[in-house]
Every structure is written in structure tokens, then in C-alpha cells.
Design a protein around this motif. Structure first.
Motif, PDB file in Angstrom:
ATOM      1  N   LEU A   1      -1.996  -1.109  -3.839  1.00  0.00           N
ATOM      2  CA  LEU A   1      -3.170  -0.270  -3.603  1.00  0.00           C
ATOM      3  C   LEU A   1      -2.710   1.088  -3.114  1.00  0.00           C
ATOM      4  O   LEU A   1      -1.824   1.170  -2.258  1.00  0.00           O
ATOM      5  N   ILE A   2      -3.288   2.154  -3.652  1.00  0.00           N
ATOM      6  CA  ILE A   2      -2.946   3.464  -3.145  1.00  0.00           C
ATOM      7  C   ILE A   2      -4.148   4.091  -2.471  1.00  0.00           C
ATOM      8  O   ILE A   2      -5.297   3.846  -2.838  1.00  0.00           O
ATOM      9  N   THR A   3      -3.859   4.821  -1.421  1.00  0.00           N
ATOM     10  CA  THR A   3      -4.919   5.411  -0.619  1.00  0.00           C
ATOM     11  C   THR A   3      -4.365   6.631   0.102  1.00  0.00           C
ATOM     12  O   THR A   3      -3.151   6.758   0.279  1.00  0.00           O
ATOM     13  N   HIS A   4      -5.259   7.553   0.497  1.00  0.00           N
ATOM     14  CA  HIS A   4      -4.805   8.593   1.422  1.00  0.00           C
ATOM     15  C   HIS A   4      -5.398   8.374   2.804  1.00  0.00           C
ATOM     16  O   HIS A   4      -5.266   9.226   3.673  1.00  0.00           O
ATOM     17  N   SER A   5      -6.035   7.202   3.009  1.00  0.00           N
ATOM     18  CA  SER A   5      -6.582   6.887   4.331  1.00  0.00           C
ATOM     19  C   SER A   5      -5.556   6.092   5.139  1.00  0.00           C
ATOM     20  O   SER A   5      -5.175   4.976   4.777  1.00  0.00           O
ATOM     21  N   ILE A   6      -5.120   6.681   6.243  1.00  0.00           N
ATOM     22  CA  ILE A   6      -4.117   6.028   7.094  1.00  0.00           C
ATOM     23  C   ILE A   6      -4.671   4.720   7.648  1.00  0.00           C
ATOM     24  O   ILE A   6      -4.002   3.683   7.637  1.00  0.00           O
ATOM     25  N   GLU A   7      -5.926   4.756   8.102  1.00  0.00           N
ATOM     26  CA  GLU A   7      -6.512   3.558   8.693  1.00  0.00           C
ATOM     27  C   GLU A   7      -6.602   2.423   7.674  1.00  0.00           C
ATOM     28  O   GLU A   7      -6.292   1.263   7.968  1.00  0.00           O
ATOM     29  N   GLU A   8      -7.027   2.769   6.449  1.00  0.00           N
ATOM     30  CA  GLU A   8      -7.147   1.754   5.403  1.00  0.00           C
ATOM     31  C   GLU A   8      -5.778   1.145   5.081  1.00  0.00           C
ATOM     32  O   GLU A   8      -5.638  -0.066   4.915  1.00  0.00           O
ATOM     33  N   ALA A   9      -4.778   2.020   4.992  1.00  0.00           N
ATOM     34  CA  ALA A   9      -3.427   1.550   4.678  1.00  0.00           C
ATOM     35  C   ALA A   9      -2.940   0.573   5.750  1.00  0.00           C
ATOM     36  O   ALA A   9      -2.412  -0.498   5.451  1.00  0.00           O
ATOM     37  N   LEU A  10      -3.153   0.934   7.016  1.00  0.00           N
ATOM     38  CA  LEU A  10      -2.672   0.083   8.115  1.00  0.00           C
ATOM     39  C   LEU A  10      -3.391  -1.256   8.167  1.00  0.00           C
ATOM     40  O   LEU A  10      -2.787  -2.286   8.436  1.00  0.00           O
ATOM     41  N   PHE A  11      -4.687  -1.224   7.897  1.00  0.00           N
ATOM     42  CA  PHE A  11      -5.472  -2.457   8.006  1.00  0.00           C
ATOM     43  C   PHE A  11      -5.155  -3.418   6.861  1.00  0.00           C
ATOM     44  O   PHE A  11      -5.079  -4.627   7.060  1.00  0.00           O
TER      45      PHE A  11
ATOM     46  N   LEU B   1       5.274   4.923   2.757  1.00  0.00           N
ATOM     47  CA  LEU B   1       4.801   6.284   2.956  1.00  0.00           C
ATOM     48  C   LEU B   1       5.526   7.191   1.973  1.00  0.00           C
ATOM     49  O   LEU B   1       6.760   7.150   1.872  1.00  0.00           O
ATOM     50  N   MET B   2       4.744   7.987   1.232  1.00  0.00           N
ATOM     51  CA  MET B   2       5.346   8.869   0.228  1.00  0.00           C
ATOM     52  C   MET B   2       5.390  10.310   0.729  1.00  0.00           C
ATOM     53  O   MET B   2       4.511  10.754   1.460  1.00  0.00           O
ATOM     54  N   SER B   3       6.419  11.034   0.292  1.00  0.00           N
ATOM     55  CA  SER B   3       6.543  12.457   0.624  1.00  0.00           C
ATOM     56  C   SER B   3       5.650  13.255  -0.316  1.00  0.00           C
ATOM     57  O   SER B   3       5.233  12.752  -1.352  1.00  0.00           O
ATOM     58  N   PRO B   4       5.375  14.529   0.028  1.00  0.00           N
ATOM     59  CA  PRO B   4       4.693  15.398  -0.943  1.00  0.00           C
ATOM     60  C   PRO B   4       5.540  15.554  -2.201  1.00  0.00           C
ATOM     61  O   PRO B   4       6.730  15.238  -2.204  1.00  0.00           O
ATOM     62  N   ARG B   5       4.941  16.046  -3.266  1.00  0.00           N
ATOM     63  CA  ARG B   5       5.560  16.170  -4.575  1.00  0.00           C
ATOM     64  C   ARG B   5       6.902  16.913  -4.504  1.00  0.00           C
ATOM     65  O   ARG B   5       6.958  17.953  -3.853  1.00  0.00           O
ATOM     66  N   PRO B   6       7.935  16.463  -5.186  1.00  0.00           N
ATOM     67  CA  PRO B   6       7.976  15.221  -5.956  1.00  0.00           C
ATOM     68  C   PRO B   6       7.984  14.001  -5.049  1.00  0.00           C
ATOM     69  O   PRO B   6       8.749  13.930  -4.095  1.00  0.00           O
TER      70      PRO B   6
ATOM     71  N   VAL C   1       0.851  -1.192   0.000  1.00  0.00           N
ATOM     72  CA  VAL C   1       0.000   0.000   0.000  1.00  0.00           C
ATOM     73  C   VAL C   1       0.881   1.234   0.000  1.00  0.00           C
ATOM     74  O   VAL C   1       1.797   1.353   0.826  1.00  0.00           O
ATOM     75  N   ALA C   2       0.646   2.147  -0.939  1.00  0.00           N
ATOM     76  CA  ALA C   2       1.332   3.435  -0.943  1.00  0.00           C
ATOM     77  C   ALA C   2       0.382   4.474  -0.365  1.00  0.00           C
ATOM     78  O   ALA C   2      -0.737   4.638  -0.830  1.00  0.00           O
ATOM     79  N   LEU C   3       0.867   5.137   0.689  1.00  0.00           N
ATOM     80  CA  LEU C   3       0.070   6.121   1.419  1.00  0.00           C
ATOM     81  C   LEU C   3       0.710   7.482   1.227  1.00  0.00           C
ATOM     82  O   LEU C   3       1.933   7.624   1.368  1.00  0.00           O
ATOM     83  N   GLY C   4      -0.094   8.471   0.897  1.00  0.00           N
ATOM     84  CA  GLY C   4       0.467   9.805   0.764  1.00  0.00           C
ATOM     85  C   GLY C   4      -0.619  10.818   0.484  1.00  0.00           C
ATOM     86  O   GLY C   4      -1.735  10.467   0.091  1.00  0.00           O
ATOM     87  N   ALA C   5      -0.282  12.093   0.673  1.00  0.00           N
ATOM     88  CA  ALA C   5      -1.242  13.175   0.494  1.00  0.00           C
ATOM     89  C   ALA C   5      -1.641  13.289  -0.969  1.00  0.00           C
ATOM     90  O   ALA C   5      -0.940  12.813  -1.864  1.00  0.00           O
ATOM     91  N   SER C   6      -2.748  13.946  -1.198  1.00  0.00           N
ATOM     92  CA  SER C   6      -3.231  14.191  -2.555  1.00  0.00           C
ATOM     93  C   SER C   6      -2.171  14.961  -3.340  1.00  0.00           C
ATOM     94  O   SER C   6      -1.550  15.887  -2.817  1.00  0.00           O
TER      95      SER C   6
ATOM     96  N   ALA D   1       0.390   9.605  10.977  1.00  0.00           N
ATOM     97  CA  ALA D   1      -0.168  10.957  10.827  1.00  0.00           C
ATOM     98  C   ALA D   1       0.925  11.989  11.106  1.00  0.00           C
ATOM     99  O   ALA D   1       1.066  12.979  10.381  1.00  0.00           O
ATOM    100  N   GLY D   2       1.717  11.736  12.156  1.00  0.00           N
ATOM    101  CA  GLY D   2       2.813  12.650  12.491  1.00  0.00           C
ATOM    102  C   GLY D   2       3.862  12.695  11.394  1.00  0.00           C
ATOM    103  O   GLY D   2       4.366  13.764  11.035  1.00  0.00           O
ATOM    104  N   ALA D   3       4.169  11.533  10.819  1.00  0.00           N
ATOM    105  CA  ALA D   3       5.188  11.475   9.760  1.00  0.00           C
ATOM    106  C   ALA D   3       4.718  12.252   8.533  1.00  0.00           C
ATOM    107  O   ALA D   3       5.499  12.971   7.902  1.00  0.00           O
ATOM    108  N   ILE D   4       3.418  12.133   8.205  1.00  0.00           N
ATOM    109  CA  ILE D   4       2.887  12.857   7.042  1.00  0.00           C
ATOM    110  C   ILE D   4       2.967  14.363   7.286  1.00  0.00           C
ATOM    111  O   ILE D   4       3.409  15.125   6.431  1.00  0.00           O
ATOM    112  N   LEU D   5       2.590  14.778   8.497  1.00  0.00           N
ATOM    113  CA  LEU D   5       2.643  16.213   8.812  1.00  0.00           C
ATOM    114  C   LEU D   5       4.063  16.746   8.752  1.00  0.00           C
ATOM    115  O   LEU D   5       4.307  17.830   8.226  1.00  0.00           O
ATOM    116  N   SER D   6       5.019  15.988   9.274  1.00  0.00           N
ATOM    117  CA  SER D   6       6.388  16.506   9.280  1.00  0.00           C
ATOM    118  C   SER D   6       6.955  16.552   7.867  1.00  0.00           C
ATOM    119  O   SER D   6       7.691  17.472   7.521  1.00  0.00           O
ATOM    120  N   GLU D   7       6.559  15.585   7.013  1.00  0.00           N
ATOM    121  CA  GLU D   7       6.977  15.644   5.607  1.00  0.00           C
ATOM    122  C   GLU D   7       6.414  16.879   4.933  1.00  0.00           C
ATOM    123  O   GLU D   7       7.076  17.535   4.137  1.00  0.00           O
TER     124      GLU D   7
END
Ligand SMILES: Nc1ncnc2c1ncn2[C@@H]1O[C@H](COP(=O)(O)OP(=O)(O)O)[C@@H](O)[C@H]1O
Ligand SMILES: [Mg+2]
Length: 264
Positions: free
Chosen positions: A190-200, A207-212, A37-42, A250-256
Motif C-alpha cells: 500500500l502506498i500513502t503520503h499519510s504518516i499516521e496511516e502508514a504507521l497504523f 520510507l522513500m526519498s524525494p525523486r529519484p 507500506v511505502a511512505l513518501g512525498a508526492s 515527519a523529521g526524516a521526511i523533512l531532512s530528506e
């Protein structure tokens, strides 16, 4: 065993408004039988990464390979499922599921038998003859899943497949996906921006960083396998370990995101 791999892949789109670097130096192996699963912001390049594996997008740098051979376009070994199901609304569920088999030259009786079997697996046995336009969003997503599985792909590539569903339907689809995956030998990306879905769902979570988009962290959650071993879904999603990982992500996404602003 690795089936699909991106090796130091980068994608820069060139449009009239200039160049957009969507992915940078992404190396990722998709192994058979895993749910990656690749998780990252829009906007971080998730669909671009899926497009590389699907063969819709060419890397600007680096390479994408399927079993060591460069990916040059779409293929029946890689079935794609989108959020917008892309079904043919005027056809019945079974004709939609059988469509890819028809393209492969399979006879009518055989392909309808396989379509009905798959519709039964996704809980739609009694709706095989119903037209798509008569069905709810959740039912359409199940038809889309049956259609993707009909061609027996080695990999299912899913771009936010459950994003348009209400919360309860979405959770039912997560469960269905795990049940279909179990023992199938099919790999899922599978790609998603839902943390819960990714974990389950993930057995391998990136976990992907914002663009690039780059891959910044990788985890090996055990929750999907625990669910398939019989642990109830509410116990898993409420487990302190699940909640702690959810907060960590969630913290990792915010810090990225705040780092990205600094470069921006
Ligand atoms: N065909 C394209 N031409 C130009 N820019 C694009 C194209 N496709 C995507 N992009 C841009 O590339 C970035 C990543 O897009 P995308 O892969 O769709 O991200 P995500 O799926 O994570 O939301 C975005 O900034 C998007 O606007
Ligand atoms: Mg996208």
C-alpha cells in the motif's frame, strides 16, 4: 516468504521534455502475509514502484520478479486498487465484484455467490443490487476492495486507496482493511503520503526519498497487530510510542527533502 521483489530496480521515463529519473536502485521484497507500506512525498515515485510490481511499468535497470520469475505484465495473482475506484458506474455492486470472475470463465451462479459473500464481508450485503452511481465514496471503495479480493490474489497492490475519503470514513476503511487481511494469507503493498496511516497499517514500512525515489529507511511497526489483538484504535493512535514514531518519520521526511534541495 518473498513473493514479489524488486532488485536494484530503476525507472527513467523518457518524454518529449527529456528524461525523468523516477526511481533509483530500489531493492524491496514483498513477503506473503505482510502489509508493506511505502511512505513518501508526492512525486517521489510511489506509483511508479507500485506499477513495477503490478506489471504496468518496466524497469529501465534492475529487475522485478514474482516468485523468481520476471514480471512481464499484469496478472491475476496481483490485484490493483486505485484511489479512483475505476468501477463501472452503470453496473450493480455485485456485477462489478463478479466482473473479474467472469473474465476467468466462472459460471454466473457461482460468481454472483462469491460476489455477495465478499460484499457481506465489506459490510455491503444489502447493497449488492444497487448501482455504483447511487453509492458514496466510502461505499465505492469497499466495492473496489471486494472486487480486488474476489479473484483471490496473492497480493493486493493499493495506490493511495483511501486518499479521497473523509477522515472518519478513512479510519473505518483502515480498520476494515486490517480485518480482511487478518488470516487471509494475502499480502498487501500500500502506498500513502499519510504518516499516521502508514504507521497504523504497516507491518513493514519503507520510507522513500524525494525523486529519484530510493528506500531510505525501513521500520517494523507493531500497531496493526496490536489492534488486531484487541487494543482500541484510539489508544493505539494516542500511544506515546505511536506519536514518537510519527514525529520521527515527519523529521526524516523533512531532512530528506532538504538534502534533495542541496543536490537539486
Ligand atoms: N508516464 C510518465 N512519463 C513521464 N514522467 C512520469 C510518468 N509517470 C510519472 N512520471 C514522473 O515520475 C515521477 C514519479 O511519479 P509517481 O511515481 O507518480 O510519484 P508519486 O506516486 O510518488 O506521486 C514524477 O516526477 C512524475 O511526474
Ligand atoms: Mg502516485
Amino acid at each position: 516468504m518473498t513473493i514479489l521483489s524488486a532488485v536494484a530496480a530503476g525507472v527513467t521515463y523518457r518524454s518529449r521534455n527529456g528524461a525523468v529519473e523516477a526511481l533509483k536502485d530500489v531493492s524491496l521484497d514483498l513477503a506473503a502475509g505482510e502489509i508493506v507500506v511505502a511512505l513518501g512525498a508526492s512525486g517521489c515515485g510511489k506509483s511508479t514502484l507500485l506499477g513495477l510490481f503490478a506489471g504496468f511499468v518496466r524497469p529501465t535497470s534492475g529487475a522485478v520478479q514474482s516468485e523468481g520469475v520476471p514480471v512481464t505484465g499484469p496478472g491475476p495473482d496481483r490485484a490493483v486498487v486505485f484511489q479512483d475506484d475505476a468501477l463501472m458506474p452503470w453496473l450493480s455492486a455485485e456485477d462489478n465484484v463478479a466482473f473479474g470472475l467472469r473474465l476467468q470463465g466462472m459460471g454466473r451462479a457461482e460468481r454472483l455467490a462469491r460476489a455477495r459473500d465478499l460484499l457481506a464481508q465489506v459490510g455491503l450485503a444489502q447493497f449488492a443490487g444497487h448501482a455504483i452511481h447511487e453509492m458514496s465514496g466510502g461505499m465505492r471503495q469497499r466495492v473496489g476492495l471486494a472486487r480486488a479480493l474476489a479473484v483471490k490474489p496473492r497480493f493486493l497492490l493499493m495506490d493511495e486507496p483511501l486518499g479521497a475519503l473523509d477522515e472518519l470514513t478513512r479510519e473505518r476503511m483502515q480498520v476494515l482493511l486490517l480485518q480482511l487481511w487478518q488470516g487471509s494469507g494475502t499480502g498487501i503493498f500500500l502506498i500513502t503520503h499519510s504518516i499516521e496511516e502508514a504507521l497504523f497499517l504497516a507491518t513493514d514500512l519503507v520510507l522513500m526519498s524525494p525523486r529519484p525515489g530510493r528506500i531510505v529507511r525501513r521500520y517494523r511497526p507493531e500497531f496493526a497487530r496490536r489492534f488486531l489483538a484487541g487494543e482500541p484504535i484510539r489508544a493505539i493512535k494516542g500511544d506515546p510510542q505511536f506519536l514518537a514514531m510519527r514525529e520521527e518519520l515527519a523529521g526524516a521526511i523533512l531532512s530528506e527533502e532538504s538534502e534533495g534541495l542541496g543536490h537539486g
